[in-house]
Design an enzyme around this catalytic site. Structure first.
Site, mmCIF file in Angstrom:
data_model
loop_
_atom_site.group_PDB
_atom_site.id
_atom_site.type_symbol
_atom_site.label_atom_id
_atom_site.label_comp_id
_atom_site.label_asym_id
_atom_site.label_seq_id
_atom_site.Cartn_x
_atom_site.Cartn_y
_atom_site.Cartn_z
ATOM 1 C CG ASN A 217 -0.175 -0.073 2.510
ATOM 2 O OD1 ASN A 217 0.532 0.868 2.858
ATOM 3 N ND2 ASN A 217 -0.283 -1.183 3.232
ATOM 4 C CG ASP A 286 -6.951 -5.864 6.737
ATOM 5 O OD1 ASP A 286 -6.517 -5.853 7.906
ATOM 6 O OD2 ASP A 286 -7.483 -4.874 6.194
ATOM 7 C CE LYS A 296 9.102 -11.401 -14.056
ATOM 8 N NZ LYS A 296 9.876 -10.826 -15.116
ATOM 9 N N PRO A 314 -2.770 -12.148 10.778
ATOM 10 C CG PRO A 314 -0.769 -12.390 11.942
ATOM 11 C CD PRO A 314 -1.395 -12.614 10.591
ATOM 12 C CG ASP A 315 -6.220 -6.870 14.147
ATOM 13 O OD1 ASP A 315 -5.339 -6.166 14.699
ATOM 14 O OD2 ASP A 315 -7.284 -6.402 13.718
ATOM 15 C CB ILE A 316 -0.135 -6.848 14.888
ATOM 16 C CG1 ILE A 316 0.326 -7.624 13.645
ATOM 17 C CG2 ILE A 316 0.993 -6.725 15.903
ATOM 18 C CD1 ILE A 316 1.316 -6.877 12.762
ATOM 19 C CG PHE A 332 -2.451 5.618 13.564
ATOM 20 C CD1 PHE A 332 -1.732 5.514 14.742
ATOM 21 C CD2 PHE A 332 -2.395 6.805 12.850
ATOM 22 C CE1 PHE A 332 -0.973 6.584 15.204
ATOM 23 C CE2 PHE A 332 -1.640 7.884 13.290
ATOM 24 C CZ PHE A 332 -0.922 7.774 14.473
ATOM 25 C CE LYS A 350 -8.153 -3.080 14.311
ATOM 26 N NZ LYS A 350 -7.117 -3.699 13.520
HETATM 27 O O1 PMT Z 1 3.082 6.092 6.492
HETATM 28 P P1 PMT Z 1 2.444 7.383 6.060
HETATM 29 O O2 PMT Z 1 2.554 7.616 4.559
HETATM 30 O O3 PMT Z 1 2.916 8.566 6.863
HETATM 31 O O4 PMT Z 1 0.870 7.237 6.324
HETATM 32 C C1 PMT Z 1 0.419 7.123 7.645
HETATM 33 C C2 PMT Z 1 -0.709 6.097 7.775
HETATM 34 C C3 PMT Z 1 -1.876 6.482 6.868
HETATM 35 C C4 PMT Z 1 -0.211 4.693 7.400
HETATM 36 C C5 PMT Z 1 -1.154 6.113 9.281
HETATM 37 O O5 PMT Z 1 -1.506 7.415 9.635
HETATM 38 C C6 PMT Z 1 -2.354 5.198 9.515
HETATM 39 O O6 PMT Z 1 -3.502 5.619 9.472
HETATM 40 N N1 PMT Z 1 -2.102 3.910 9.782
HETATM 41 C C7 PMT Z 1 -3.147 2.864 9.934
HETATM 42 C C8 PMT Z 1 -3.613 2.437 8.569
HETATM 43 C C9 PMT Z 1 -4.901 1.624 8.568
HETATM 44 O O7 PMT Z 1 -5.763 1.836 7.801
HETATM 45 O O8 PMT Z 1 -5.001 0.730 9.461
HETATM 46 P P2 PMT Z 1 -6.278 -0.280 9.573
HETATM 47 O O9 PMT Z 1 -7.552 0.450 9.668
HETATM 48 O O10 PMT Z 1 -6.109 -1.328 8.532
HETATM 49 O O11 PMT Z 1 -5.941 -0.896 10.958
HETATM 50 C C10 PMT Z 1 -6.336 -0.337 12.194
HETATM 51 C C11 PMT Z 1 -5.245 -0.532 13.206
HETATM 52 O O12 PMT Z 1 -4.930 -1.927 13.363
HETATM 53 C C12 PMT Z 1 -3.930 0.127 12.836
HETATM 54 O O13 PMT Z 1 -3.379 0.611 14.032
HETATM 55 C C13 PMT Z 1 -3.098 -1.008 12.262
HETATM 56 O O14 PMT Z 1 -1.695 -0.785 12.471
HETATM 57 C C14 PMT Z 1 -3.584 -2.207 13.052
HETATM 58 N N2 PMT Z 1 -3.564 -3.481 12.298
HETATM 59 C C15 PMT Z 1 -4.318 -3.642 11.184
HETATM 60 C C16 PMT Z 1 -4.321 -4.855 10.527
HETATM 61 C C17 PMT Z 1 -3.539 -5.921 11.020
HETATM 62 N N3 PMT Z 1 -3.517 -7.095 10.416
HETATM 63 N N4 PMT Z 1 -2.787 -5.719 12.124
HETATM 64 C C18 PMT Z 1 -2.793 -4.540 12.770
HETATM 65 O O15 PMT Z 1 -2.092 -4.374 13.776
#
Ligand code: PMT
Length: 402
Positions: A217, A286, A296, A314-316, A332, A350
């Site tokens: 991404n 995800d 390849k 896994p959702d860390i 975030f 979460k």
């Molecule tokens: O890196 P930059 O270009 O500065 O951009 C910053 C950012 C957009 C990456 C940052 O500000 C941000 O928003 N990060 C979270 C991105 C996101 O959409 O996360 P999510 O909605 O998929 O996940 C929610 C939370 O769970 C996040 O804290 C993520 O780190 C965590 N997560 C998600 C999926 C997963 N499998 N494991 C996780 O720990």
């Protein structure tokens, strides 16, 4: 109530002392960098420093008269060591030679720079960036003097290790200007996270399709790296688990490099039991591909496209929050619509005390961001700002909650 924080160096008056050494050439860039941070710089040079760099250069870069002589009559009362040290918020000696370290350790004041160091008021911090040959650095006398300076509350920045101008290799290189700026920023930041261990994930993850292709991404890592830097400035012990980015490791932080979500998960769980705070900034995939090709994939003609199959990663963050004794968890959420609704739901799902929401299109890869903080009390916004500035505000917000 949101605390607006500005750059910790803004408006600070720094006496930048140069002593004799080839690293004087780095002091020119350091001077410019301090000014870029909106500090004002008063350069003071020893006679030996003037052999390596002219006062004219430093005067042009600092925009202030350079002083090199204890008897300089341009200071109106002829007491340059008093006037210059009283005006300073901090004194930084970079480069600081072996001889100057010895002088400081023994309280000598037979030139303007050493005299103003001795004359400085107690509240004016003295920071030194040693720069010398490796043998000179390792000599018992130098090490004895350094221990004395530490006891006297002088902050020793570096030295670094590597190639030296003399052709030898080892400890003794002056830190680079950007490293010294990071130290100066930290020196002026209240230690709101002193003694805290902080683990941060940042950047994207990369899920392979074949040896050269993958799913990822647009996360650049800028937000997560800025938070790591701000946590270091606030006195924390910071570890950063990073997906692939083009950024340098924030100064003072330990970085562990990963590629996939599973690797990020494992790197987090190897360390999480010792952490006080976990900040999950990474944009983690995800799903991952189950039928990764060892070779390849070949481009076929017609509509014979590769068939990818997926499974859940896994959702860390959710797993960390579910630990029996979790660290303080900050998540975030980057949403492309319905930020308030989706972020509120995500925080509850979460089960984390603090979630930072941002609009995906306005943050991925950019230098600025606008964030909304969600906690048990509701939500409030931190207006559009540089990610460095927002990171400092976020660290203050976290420090108020732990
Ligand atoms: O890196 P930059 O270009 O500065 O951009 C910053 C950012 C957009 C990456 C940052 O500000 C941000 O928003 N990060 C979270 C991105 C996101 O959409 O996360 P999510 O909605 O998929 O996940 C929610 C939370 O769970 C996040 O804290 C993520 O780190 C965590 N997560 C998600 C999926 C997963 N499998 N494991 C996780 O720990």
């Amino acid at each position: 109530m949101t605390t607006i924080v500005s750059n910790p160096l803004k408006g600070k008056h720094i006496v930048l002392g140069l002593t004799g050494g080839i690293a004087c050439y780095k002091a020119a860039e350091l001077c410019r960098s301090l000014i870029r941070q909106e500090a004002t710089v008063q350069v003071v040079m020893t006679d030996s420093a003037c052999q390596f760099m002219t006062p004219v250069t430093m005067q042009a870069l600092s925009g202030n008269t350079v002083y090199a002589n204890q008897w300089d009559a341009r200071i109106h009362n002829n007491m340059a060591h008093i006037e210059l040290s009283r005006a300073a918020h901090a004194i930084l000696i970079a480069p600081c030679s072996t001889d100057f370290i010895a002088k400081l350790a023994h309280g000598h004041c037979d030139d303007l720079l050493s005299a103003l160091c001795v004359a400085r008021p107690a509240q004016v911090p003295l920071l030194i960036a040693p720069a010398m040959n490796v043998e000179m650095w390792q000599k018992p006398a130098t090490q004895r003097n350094i221990r004395q300076l530490i006891d006297d509350n002088v902050r020793i920045l570096g030295p670094g290790e590597g190639d030296q101008a003399c052709g030898e290799v080892g400890l003794g290189r002056m830190l680079e200007p950007d490293q010294l700026i990071a130290e100066m920023l930290a020196a002026f930041t209240p230690k709101s996270l002193a003694g805290k261990r902080v683990l941060i994930t940042a950047g994207p993850t990369f899920e392979p399709i074949d040896p050269v292709r993958g799913l990822t991404n647009l996360s650049s890592g800028k937000m997560g790296y800025a938070i790591a830097q701000a946590a270091y400035e606030a006195g924390a012990d910071v570890q950063l688990i990073s997906g692939p980015t083009a950024l340098n490791t924030p100064y003072g932080c330990i970085r562990h490099q990963v590629q996939t979500a599973q690797q990020m998960h494992d790197a987090v769980f190897d360390r999480i039991s010792k952490q006080d705070i976990f900040i999950s900034v990474a944009a983690v995939a995800d799903w991952r591909i189950t039928n990764v090709s060892k070779q390849k994939l070949k481009k076929n003609t017609g509509d014979d496209f590769p068939k990818l199959t997926f499974e859940q990663n896994p959702d860390i963050l959710a797993e960390v929050a579910a630990l029996s004794r979790p660290p303080y968890c900050v998540g975030f959420a980057a949403e492309s619509e319905n930020l308030i609704k989706y972020s509120t739901i995500k925080r509850l799902k979460k089960n984390i005390p603090l979630l930072v929401g941002n609009i995906a299109q306005n943050t991925f890869g950019l230098n600025q961001n606008e964030i909304v903080l969600f906690d048990d009390k509701g939500h409030h916004s931190l207006p559009l700002a540089d990610k460095t500035n927002l990171a400092r505000q976020l660290i203050i917000e976290i420090s108020h909650r732990i």
